[in-house]
Write a protein that holds these residues in place. Structure first.
Motif, mmCIF file in Angstrom:
data_model
loop_
_atom_site.group_PDB
_atom_site.id
_atom_site.type_symbol
_atom_site.label_atom_id
_atom_site.label_comp_id
_atom_site.label_asym_id
_atom_site.label_seq_id
_atom_site.Cartn_x
_atom_site.Cartn_y
_atom_site.Cartn_z
ATOM 1 N N VAL A 166 0.615 -1.281 -0.105
ATOM 2 C CA VAL A 166 -0.109 -0.215 -0.149
ATOM 3 C C VAL A 166 0.883 1.171 0.024
ATOM 4 N N MET A 167 1.853 1.361 1.047
ATOM 5 C CA MET A 167 2.761 2.464 0.719
ATOM 6 C C MET A 167 3.703 2.655 -0.240
ATOM 7 N N GLN A 168 4.018 1.521 -0.996
ATOM 8 C CA GLN A 168 4.535 1.758 -2.245
ATOM 9 C C GLN A 168 3.498 2.036 -3.489
ATOM 10 N N LEU A 169 2.574 1.602 -3.422
ATOM 11 C CA LEU A 169 1.580 2.283 -4.383
ATOM 12 C C LEU A 169 1.301 3.662 -4.351
ATOM 13 N N VAL A 170 1.060 4.134 -3.219
ATOM 14 C CA VAL A 170 0.789 5.573 -2.696
ATOM 15 C C VAL A 170 1.711 6.352 -3.195
ATOM 16 N N ALA A 171 3.141 5.928 -2.669
ATOM 17 C CA ALA A 171 4.255 6.792 -3.083
ATOM 18 C C ALA A 171 4.786 6.998 -4.506
ATOM 19 N N SER A 181 -9.709 1.972 -5.551
ATOM 20 C CA SER A 181 -8.620 1.681 -6.518
ATOM 21 C C SER A 181 -7.489 1.212 -5.960
ATOM 22 N N ILE A 182 -7.181 1.449 -4.922
ATOM 23 C CA ILE A 182 -5.932 0.838 -3.874
ATOM 24 C C ILE A 182 -6.412 -0.939 -3.637
#
Length: 220
Positions: A166-171, A181-182
């Motif tokens: 999740v953190m990598q996708l948001v970043a 979408s996440i």
């Protein structure tokens, strides 16, 4: 003001505040007539970094002065009756000219969030401040506030594979992402995604930003 000492010689102070316009922590109020509407502003201030109302100032910044001594009572009613939990408001009255008084009603950040405000239909909703507007907070934001409650103990999150993803996708995203979408991108259930997002927001690892009429996820 019958029970509120009036501070004199502070016209410059009030002028400086007015020159800033309405913003995240300041709202102008010329007429105080709807306690529930004021409760939304108190909720929004309390759920963020606090703020204040300048009573007796029009939306365009014109100083008109407090029209009615009952204005303080209405604000107190909004804070105590139409906010849950009830909030405390600090009042200060400033004499600008003969017969013209401006009241500063200050709200501190709440220890226990979210602070809810009661709408006209009897429902309770949490609000947050976006620029100079009071916007209804999302369910995820309320969950994050609950997790970061001052008396709930330290909020923690175990950074497993899903949390890291999740953190990598948001970043890596070029624009704020919707929770749905996440979940779809990472093949997670919406419930699991929402739980991760709420915990990440509670520790300040992600934040919410208004996109149109919904809140999306982005980096702080």
């Amino acid at each position: 003001m019958k029970d509120l000492p009036v501070i004199r010689g502070r016209r410059k102070l009030i002028a400086e505040l007015i020159s800033q316009g309405e913003h995240l922590q300041q709202d102008f109020k010329y007429v105080i007539s709807d306690a529930r509407k004021i409760a939304r502003t108190i909720s929004a201030f309390a759920n963020a970094a606090g703020g204040h109302l300048l009573i007796g100032v029009k939306d365009n910044g014109t100083i008109a002065g407090v029209r009615n001594e009952e204005d303080i009572f209405v604000v107190e009613q909004a804070a105590e009756r139409y906010c849950r939990p009830p909030q405390h408001v600090e009042f200060a009255a400033y004499s600008i000219d003969t017969g013209i008084t401006v009241i500063k009603a200050s709200v501190s950040p709440a220890d226990h969030k979210p602070v809810l405000a009661q709408d006209g239909d009897g429902t309770w909703k949490a609000y947050m401040r976006v620029a100079d507007e009071n916007i209804k907070a999302s369910r995820l934001m309320c969950r994050a506030w609950q997790l970061s409650d001052a008396d709930a103990g330290a909020c923690y999150i175990t950074m497993g594979d899903r949390e890291t993803a999740v953190m990598q996708l948001v970043a890596s995203a070029e624009a704020p992402l919707q929770p749905r979408s996440i979940a779809l991108a990472l093949h997670l259930s919406q419930k699991a995604t929402d739980d991760i997002l709420a915990r990440l927001a509670a520790i300040g690892a992600i934040t919410f930003t208004l996109c149109g009429d919904t809140f999306a996820i982005t980096r702080p």
